[in-house]
Design a protein around this motif. Structure first.
Motif, PDB file in Angstrom:
ATOM      1  N   ARG B   2     -89.644  49.792 115.285  1.00  0.00           N
ATOM      2  CA  ARG B   2     -88.661  48.750 114.985  1.00  0.00           C
ATOM      3  C   ARG B   2     -88.615  47.737 116.125  1.00  0.00           C
ATOM      4  O   ARG B   2     -88.579  46.540 115.912  1.00  0.00           O
ATOM      5  N   ARG B   6     -89.453  43.760 116.050  1.00  0.00           N
ATOM      6  CA  ARG B   6     -88.366  42.830 116.330  1.00  0.00           C
ATOM      7  C   ARG B   6     -88.846  41.706 117.243  1.00  0.00           C
ATOM      8  O   ARG B   6     -88.574  40.550 117.042  1.00  0.00           O
ATOM      9  N   HIS B   9     -91.280  39.385 115.428  1.00  0.00           N
ATOM     10  CA  HIS B   9     -90.564  38.493 114.508  1.00  0.00           C
ATOM     11  C   HIS B   9     -89.817  37.420 115.271  1.00  0.00           C
ATOM     12  O   HIS B   9     -89.710  36.296 114.823  1.00  0.00           O
ATOM     13  N   GLY B  10     -89.321  37.817 116.454  1.00  0.00           N
ATOM     14  CA  GLY B  10     -88.588  36.837 117.252  1.00  0.00           C
ATOM     15  C   GLY B  10     -89.466  35.643 117.576  1.00  0.00           C
ATOM     16  O   GLY B  10     -89.078  34.487 117.403  1.00  0.00           O
ATOM     17  N   ARG B  13     -90.133  33.664 114.480  1.00  0.00           N
ATOM     18  CA  ARG B  13     -88.960  32.865 114.114  1.00  0.00           C
ATOM     19  C   ARG B  13     -88.893  31.615 114.957  1.00  0.00           C
ATOM     20  O   ARG B  13     -88.574  30.539 114.456  1.00  0.00           O
ATOM     21  N   ARG B  17     -88.886  27.932 113.602  1.00  0.00           N
ATOM     22  CA  ARG B  17     -87.735  27.067 113.858  1.00  0.00           C
ATOM     23  C   ARG B  17     -88.175  25.763 114.485  1.00  0.00           C
ATOM     24  O   ARG B  17     -87.673  24.704 114.160  1.00  0.00           O
ATOM     25  N   ALA B  20     -89.889  23.634 111.896  1.00  0.00           N
ATOM     26  CA  ALA B  20     -88.891  23.130 110.953  1.00  0.00           C
ATOM     27  C   ALA B  20     -88.118  21.967 111.545  1.00  0.00           C
ATOM     28  O   ALA B  20     -87.904  20.947 110.906  1.00  0.00           O
ATOM     29  N   VAL B  23     -90.300  18.906 111.550  1.00  0.00           N
ATOM     30  CA  VAL B  23     -90.444  18.304 110.226  1.00  0.00           C
ATOM     31  C   VAL B  23     -89.173  17.571 109.818  1.00  0.00           C
ATOM     32  O   VAL B  23     -89.203  16.456 109.317  1.00  0.00           O
ATOM     33  N   CYS B  24     -88.049  18.224 110.091  1.00  0.00           N
ATOM     34  CA  CYS B  24     -86.801  17.611 109.663  1.00  0.00           C
ATOM     35  C   CYS B  24     -86.456  16.379 110.472  1.00  0.00           C
ATOM     36  O   CYS B  24     -85.879  15.430 109.948  1.00  0.00           O
ATOM     37  N   ALA B  27     -88.311  13.701 108.940  1.00  0.00           N
ATOM     38  CA  ALA B  27     -87.659  13.267 107.707  1.00  0.00           C
ATOM     39  C   ALA B  27     -86.470  12.386 108.024  1.00  0.00           C
ATOM     40  O   ALA B  27     -86.244  11.358 107.394  1.00  0.00           O
ATOM     41  N   MET B  28     -85.714  12.790 109.022  1.00  0.00           N
ATOM     42  CA  MET B  28     -84.554  11.992 109.405  1.00  0.00           C
ATOM     43  C   MET B  28     -84.991  10.616 109.850  1.00  0.00           C
ATOM     44  O   MET B  28     -84.389   9.609 109.501  1.00  0.00           O
TER      45      MET B  28
END
Lengths: 290, 430, 304
Positions: B2, B6, B9-10, B13, B17, B20, B23-24, B27-28
Motif C-alpha cells: 500500500r 501511495r 500515485h502521489g 497525481r 495536476r 491540468a 491546460v486550464c 483555456a483561461m
C-alpha cells in the motif's frame, strides 16, 4: 451496494460460467440480436453513404455510384472544422480534468460525513441539482454569464464542472462509501491531513469510478448543444454541435456536404469509441451500480 | 504494498495536476482573449450578420476591408437564427458594433428599445430611396409617430411576388414578359397550365414560412398599412382585414400545386430550376438560390395581382437587409468606416448582383435582370411592406397558414390569428 | 443511538445526527462547491423566478407586474398544449426506453455469441450528439422513408411524417428512444450482472419457465435500477429540446412544441422573456412534483 467488490465478484462468476457453458450458444437469439442491431447500424450506414454522393443522387439507401470524397473537404472548409474541433477539445478536456479534480473531493467529504446534519443537508442540496431542468435556468444563466464576461470557453468549462456536481456526487457516493475507513484511519495515525489522505489514498482507489465520471463528462461536454448555444457569443468559439446548427441554413440543398459535416462531427467520438469501447462501456456500467 | 503505491500515485497525481493546471490556464487565456481586445492600437469590431445566403459575401468584404485598414480587425458572426441570437446577446449585454438585420417586426421591437444607432439626421439619408427609408421608419414598434426614427441604413430591397420559369412558360405557349395584371387573369393562367399538364405552382409547405410569401404578396394590394393600427386599437379584427386573402390562398394551394406540396424550400428551388413547375410563389430572395442550382436559369419576376383593378396593384417590398451600428458601441469611428465601405456604390451594386436585390440608392440598381419586371413599382413608389411585419413574431402564422391551406377552414384561421393576437396584446404589459 | 425515555416524563428528542467534531478540511471541500452551485444554479433560478413577476424583455427597463404573466399563461392554449405534448412524449419515451432497454439487456445477458460486440454496437447511439444525429434522422424521415412508403404503397408513410400534424410526434419519440435505449440497456445489463447465477441455477433445478424467471427473480432484484432509471428517464425526456430543434422546430403548426423548446424559442427568440420565465417556474414545479411522486411510488415497491 458494495460496488467495488460486486463488480469483481460478478466478473469472476461470469468468467467461470462462460468457459464452461459457451458451447451452448443460442444462435436464434444471436440472429435476433443481430437484426435488432441493424436499427443502430442502418442510420450510420446511411450517413456515410449519403456523404459520399452527389447532391442529385442523395436520398436512397444504395451505395454511391461515384465516391465524392471532396464533400468532406468542402464541409471541412465551410464549417471551419479545425477551429470547432479545437474548441470542442479544449472545452471537453478542461471540463473533464477540472471535474475530476473537484467533484471527487466534494463526494468524498459528503460521503464520509453523512452522519452530520450539515452534510446530510449538503447531500440533498447537491442531489436536488439533478432535478432542476436546464430550461428553467437557461435564460437567467445567459444573463449571468454575460455580465460576468464568461460568455466564452472558460465560462462553459466552469458551467460543465459546476453543473455536473449533482450527478457525479450521485454516482460516486456509493462507491466511496464502500471503501473501508480503516485505510484513512491508518493514514491519519501516520499524521496525514485530510487533504493529503484524499489525494494519496482515496483518489487513486476511486480509479474505476473516476473513469466513469470522466467518460460521462466527456460525452456530455463534447456532444452538448444547448449550453454552448446559450453561453457562447463569439462564433470563433463554436463547438462542433453548435457549428452544425449554425451552418444548417448555409448548406442549402447540398445534403451530401451537410452529411459529410455530420459525419465529421460524429467521427472523433466514434473513433475513440472503437478503440476504447470496452473501457467506455465498462465505465458506464460501473457507474450504474450504485 | 500500500505504501509503495501511495507514493507512486502521489507523483502521478502531481504530474496530472500540473498538466491540468497548464491546460486550464491556456483555456483561461483563450477565454480572456475573447474579451474585446485592443492591443497595440488594433480595434476589433464585432460584426453581427443575419443573412445566411450572404454569409460568404459579407465575410469576404470584411477581409477586403481589413487589408486596407490594418488597425481594424472584424469578427464576423454569421448568425443562423438572427432574432434569437441577437436577443440572447442583448440579454448577455453583448451589443454588437455593426449589425445587418432584416426589416421586420423584431427589428422594430429592438429599435424601439434603443438598441441601434440613430441615423435620422445623417447626411447619407438624402441619397437613399425614400420608399425604403419610409419602410424602415414605419417598422419601429411604437404608436408615437415622433419616435419612428431611422435606426438603420437600408442596404438591399427585396420584393414578394412570384418567380417565373420562362422556359416552361414559353413551352406552354405563355409569354413570360407579359404576366397577368389582374387576379382573374392570374387564375386563368394557372388553369391553362394545369390543362396542359404543367405544374402551375411549386408549393413548399414542408417549410411553412414559405406560405407567408403569397400571403404578403396578395395583402399589399388588399390591405393598406394604415389598417393595422385599427387592429392594434381593437376597432378592426383579422376577420375584417384578412378574409379576402384567405379565400385566395385556399384557392391557389388546393387546386394548382404539385402532387406532394410538402417539400422544403430547398427542394422547391431545385424543382423550379429543373423546370418541374411554372411558378414559384416566393420573393426575390429565392432567385440566388435557384441560380446556385442552375446558373443560367431563364427567370422572370412578377407582382402577384390580388384584385381585378390593374391600376391599384401594389408591390410587396421590404428592406431585406439593413445596416446599422450598436447604439452603445465603443468604436463608433471604426464601425462607421466599415459601414461607409459597405455603402460604397461598387459594393452595393456587387451585393445587389449577388443576391438579386434592389439597391438602396435613389437611382435603383437591380441586381438581376429578372427583377426588371417590377422595377416600375419601385420607381413609382407603389411599395407596401410585408403584412407579417405588423404581426407579433410569437404568433405562429406559418403554422396557421399550413392548417388553412390543408383544411380550407377560413374561419378557424382568422379566429386563431385573432385570439393569439389578443392574447399577446393582453400580456404586453409594457 | 436514538434513545427514547420510557418514563412518563416528557421524552427527550435525541437527534439521529452525531455530535462528533468534523475536520475543517471537509468544510473546505464542500462549502466552496456549494457556494458555486448556489451562484450558478440556484441564484439564476431565483432571479428567473423574480423576472417572471415583471414585464422584462431580458434587457432594458422593466416594471413589476405581479401575477399577470401567470394568469395569462394559464389561459394560453399554446402553453397548455406544450405541456400535454411534453408529458405525452415523455411517457412514451420513458416506457419505450425502459422496456426495450430491459428486453435488450436480457438478450445481451443470455447465451448469445459476440456478446461484447453487440453490446458495443448498441451503445453507439449514446455517444452521438442528439442534434447531429437528429439532422440525419430528419433527412431520413423526409426523403428516403416516404420514397419507401410510396414504393410499398403504404399511405401514411408516403409523405414526410415530420410535416404531418398527427404523426410529427413519431420521429421525435423514435429518435429519443433510439438514443435512450443505449444507456438504459447498459444500466439494466449492469443490474442483471449483479445477480448471482446461482439463483438461476437453483431455480432451474426447481424447473421454472423463463417468464417466471424474469418476473419472480430478475425483476425484483433489479428493482433499484428500475427506480433510478425511470426517474431519470422521465426527467430527461420531459426536457426534450435537441430532438425538437433538429427534427421539427416545434412544427407543424406548433404541434410538437415541448415546454423546453417553447421557453427557449419564445423566451429568447421572440422577446417574451418574463412570460416564458413564468412558464419555466411552473415547469420546475411540475417536474419536482413528478419526481417526488415517482420516488415515493417506486421506493415503496423496491422492498427486496
Amino acid at each position: 451496494m458494495t460496488s467495488a467488490n460486486a463488480s469483481i465478484a460478478t466478473k469472476g462468476s461470469t468468467n467461470t460460467t462462460k468457459y464452461r457453458k459457451d458451447r451452448n450458444i443460442n444462435w436464434w437469439l444471436t440472429a435476433a440480436v443481430a437484426v435488432l442491431s441493424l436499427t443502430v447500424l442502418v442510420p450510420l450506414y446511411f450517413t456515410v453513404v449519403t456523404a459520399l454522393k452527389t447532391p442529385g443522387e442523395a436520398g436512397t439507401f444504395t451505395l454511391p455510384t461515384t465516391w465524392e470524397w471532396h464533400n468532406f473537404v468542402d464541409a471541412w472548409n465551410k464549417v471551419n472544422y479545425p477551429k470547432a474541433a479545437l474548441n470542442s477539445a479544449i472545452i471537453t478536456v478542461c471540463a473533464v480534468v477540472l471535474t475530476l479534480l473537484t467533484n471527487t473531493f466534494v463526494a468524498y467529504a459528503v460521503a464520509r460525513n453523512m452522519d452530520k446534519r450539515f452534510f446530510r443537508f449538503l447531500y440533498y442540496f447537491f442531489l436536488a441539482m439533478m432535478f432542476v431542468p436546464f430550461t428553467v435556468i437557461m435564460l437567467p444563466i445567459a444573463k449571468e454569464m454575460g455580465s460576468l464576461h464568461l460568455d466564452n470557453q472558460l465560462g462553459l468549462i466552469i458551467l460543465y464542472t459546476i453543473l455536473g456536481i449533482g450527478s457525479n456526487l450521485f454516482i460516486a457516493i456509493g462507491f466511496i462509501r464502500s471503501i473501508p475507513v480503516s485505510l484513512e484511519e491508518a493514514a491519519r495515525i501516520d499524521g496525514a491531513s485530510t487533504w493529503r489522505i484524499f489525494w494519496t489514498v482515496i483518489f487513486p482507489l476511486m480509479g474505476p469510478i473516476n473513469a466513469t465520471i470522466a467518460i460521462l463528462t466527456a460525452l456530455w461536454a463534447w456532444n452538448d448543444f444547448l449550453l454552448p448555444l446559450i453561453t457562447l457569443t463569439d462564433q470563433s468559439n463554436q463547438t462542433i454541435p453548435l457549428a452544425q446548427y449554425v451552418f444548417q441554413s448555409q448548406f442549402t440543398s447540398n445534403y451530401p456536404m451537410a452529411f459529410a459535416s455530420y459525419l465529421m462531427a460524429m467521427a472523433p467520438v466514434l473513433i475513440v469509441y472503437v478503440f476504447a469501447q470496452k473501457w467506455v462501456v465498462g465505465g458506464v456500467m460501473r457507474g450504474a451500480v450504485k | 504494498m500500500r505504501v509503495k503505491s501511495r507514493i507512486n500515485h502521489g507523483n502521478w497525481r502531481r504530474v496530472i495536476r500540473r498538466t491540468a493546471t497548464a491546460v486550464c490556464v491556456t483555456a483561461m487565456g483563450l477565454g480572456m482573449a475573447g474579451c474585446g481586445t485592443s492591443n497595440a492600437g488594433t480595434v476589433t469590431l464585432d460584426f453581427f450578420q443575419y443573412k445566411a445566403e450572404a454569409a460568404d459575401w459579407f465575410t469576404a468584404k470584411a477581409r477586403e476591408f481589413e487589408k486596407t485598414h490594418p488597425n481594424i480587425k472584424i469578427n464576423v458572426n454569421n448568425s443562423s437564427d438572427a432574432t434569437t441570437d441577437l436577443r440572447t446577446r442583448l440579454v448577455k449585454s453583448r451589443e454588437p458594433d455593426i449589425i445587418t438585420i432584416n426589416g421586420d417586426i423584431n427589428f422594430g421591437m429592438l429599435a424601439e428599445a434603443g438598441v441601434f444607432h440613430d441615423f435620422t439626421d445623417d447626411k447619407i439619408v438624402d441619397e437613399l430611396n425614400p420608399g425604403m427609408v419610409k419602410i424602415a421608419k414605419s417598422l419601429v414598434q411604437t404608436t408615437d409617430q415622433s419616435k419612428k426614427r431611422l435606426y438603420t441604413i437600408p442596404y438591399a430591397g427585396n420584393a414578394s411576388g412570384y418567380i417565373i420559369n420562362a422556359d416552361v412558360w414559353k413551352a406552354a405557349g405563355e409569354d413570360p414578359n407579359n404576366p397577368p395584371k389582374t387576379w382573374d387573369e392570374f387564375i386563368s393562367l394557372l388553369k391553362r397550365f394545369k390543362a396542359k399538364g404543367v405544374v402551375p405552382i411549386e408549393a413548399s409547405t414542408g417549410d411553412p414560412w414559405t406560405i407567408q410569401a403569397p400571403l404578403s404578396s396578395l395583402n399589399s394590394t388588399l390591405v393598406p398599412e394604415s389598417e393595422y393600427s385599427y387592429l392594434k386599437d381593437g376597432t378592426k379584427t383579422f376577420s375584417d382585414l384578412w378574409d379576402p386573402v384567405s379565400d385566395k390562398l385556399v384557392e391557389i394551394y388546393q387546386n394548382y400545386t404539385q402532387k406532394n406540396p410538402a417539400v422544403t424550400y430547398q427542394q422547391a428551388t431545385q424543382d423550379i430550376a429543373a423546370g418541374k413547375a411554372a411558378i414559384l410563389p416566393l420573393g426575390t430572395y429565392a432567385i440566388p438560390q435557384i441560380r446556385l442550382i442552375n446558373k443560367n436559369a431563364n427567370l422572370r419576376f412578377a407582382q402577384m395581382p390580388a384584385t381585378n383593378n390593374a391600376k391599384e396593384q401594389q408591390l410587396t417590398a421590404g428592406d431585406d437587409v439593413m445596416l446599422t451600428m450598436g447604439a452603445h458601441t465603443k468604436h463608433e469611428k471604426e464601425a462607421r468606416e466599415f459601414v461607409d465601405f459597405l455603402m460604397s456604390d461598387e459594393n452595393v451594386k456587387d451585393y445587389s448582383k449577388q443576391q438579386s436585390a434592389f439597391s438602396p440608392y435613389k437611382n435603383t440598381y437591380v441586381g438581376d435582370e429578372a427583377l426588371n419586371g417590377v422595377l416600375s413599382f419601385y420607381k413609382a413608389g407603389k411599395l407596401t411592406d410585408f403584412c407579417d411585419h405588423y404581426v407579433p413574431a410569437s404568433i405562429n402564422i406559418a403554422g396557421f397558414l399550413q392548417t388553412l391551406i390543408q383544411t380550407g377552414n377560413k374561419t378557424k384561421f382568422l379566429n386563431s390569428m385573432q385570439s393569439e393576437y389578443d392574447k399577446i396584446e393582453a400580456r404586453n404589459f409594457r | 443511538m436514538t434513545g427514547k425515555a420510557t418514563s412518563a416524563a416528557k421524552p427527550k428528542k435525541v437527534s439521529k445526527f452525531s455530535k462528533r467534531k468534523v475536520d475543517p478540511a471537509f468544510y473546505w471541500m464542500t462549502v466552496p462547491a456549494a457556494i458555486l452551485v448556489a451562484a450558478f444554479l440556484y441564484w439564476p433560478f431565483l432571479q428567473g423566478a423574480a423576472y417572471s413577476f415583471t414585464n422584462s424583455q431580458g434587457y432594458g427597463d422593466f416594471k413589476f407586474i405581479g401575477f399577470k404573466n401567470y394568469i395569462a399563461m394559464f389561459q394560453d392554449a399554446r402553453v397548455g398544449h406544450a405541456y400535454v405534448f411534453t408529458i405525452f412524449i415523455a411517457i412514451l419515451i420513458t416506457l419505450g426506453t425502459n422496456l426495450i432497454g430491459m428486453f435488450l439487456a436480457v438478450l445481451l445477458n443470455s447465451k448469445i455469441a459476440f456478446k461484447n460486440g453487440f453490446r458495443a454496437i448498441f451503445f453507439i447511439p449514446y455517444t452521438l450528439s442528439v442534434l447531429v444525429i437528429g439532422y440525419v434522422f430528419k433527412y431520413i424521415f423526409m426523403t428516403p422513408l416516404p420514397a419507401l412508403g410510396q414504393a410499398l404503397h403504404i399511405d401514411w408513410l408516403s409523405t414526410s411524417m415530420i410535416s404531418d400534424p398527427n404523426l410529427a410526434w413519431f420521429p421525435i419519440v423514435f429518435l429519443s428512444i433510439w438514443q435512450g435505449v443505449a444507456y438504459s440497456t447498459l444500466l439494466y445489463l449492469a443490474g442483471l450482472q449483479t445477480i448471482d447465477n446461482e439463483i438461476y441455477e437453483a431455480a432451474a433445478i426447481d424447473g421454472v419457465s423463463p417468464w417466471q424467471n424474469f418476473w419472480q427473480i430478475t425483476f425484483p432484484l433489479i428493482g433499484p435500477f428500475v427506480t433510478i432509471n425511470m426517474v431519470l428517464s422521465l426527467k430527461n425526456s420531459l426536457g426534450a429540446f435537441d430532438q425538437v430543434m433538429a427534427l421539427t422546430k416545434g412544427g407543424p403548426d406548433s404541434k410538437t412544441e415541448t415546454v423546453s423548446y417553447l421557453i427557449f424559442q419564445n423566451g429568447l427568440g421572440n422577446g417574451e422573456y418574463s412570460y416564458q420565465m413564468a412558464n419555466a417556474v411552473t415547469f420546475f414545479i411540475v417536474l419536482a412534483v413528478l419526481a417526488f411522486v415517482q420516488l415515493k411510488f417506486f421506493s415503496g415497491k423496491e422492498k427486496v
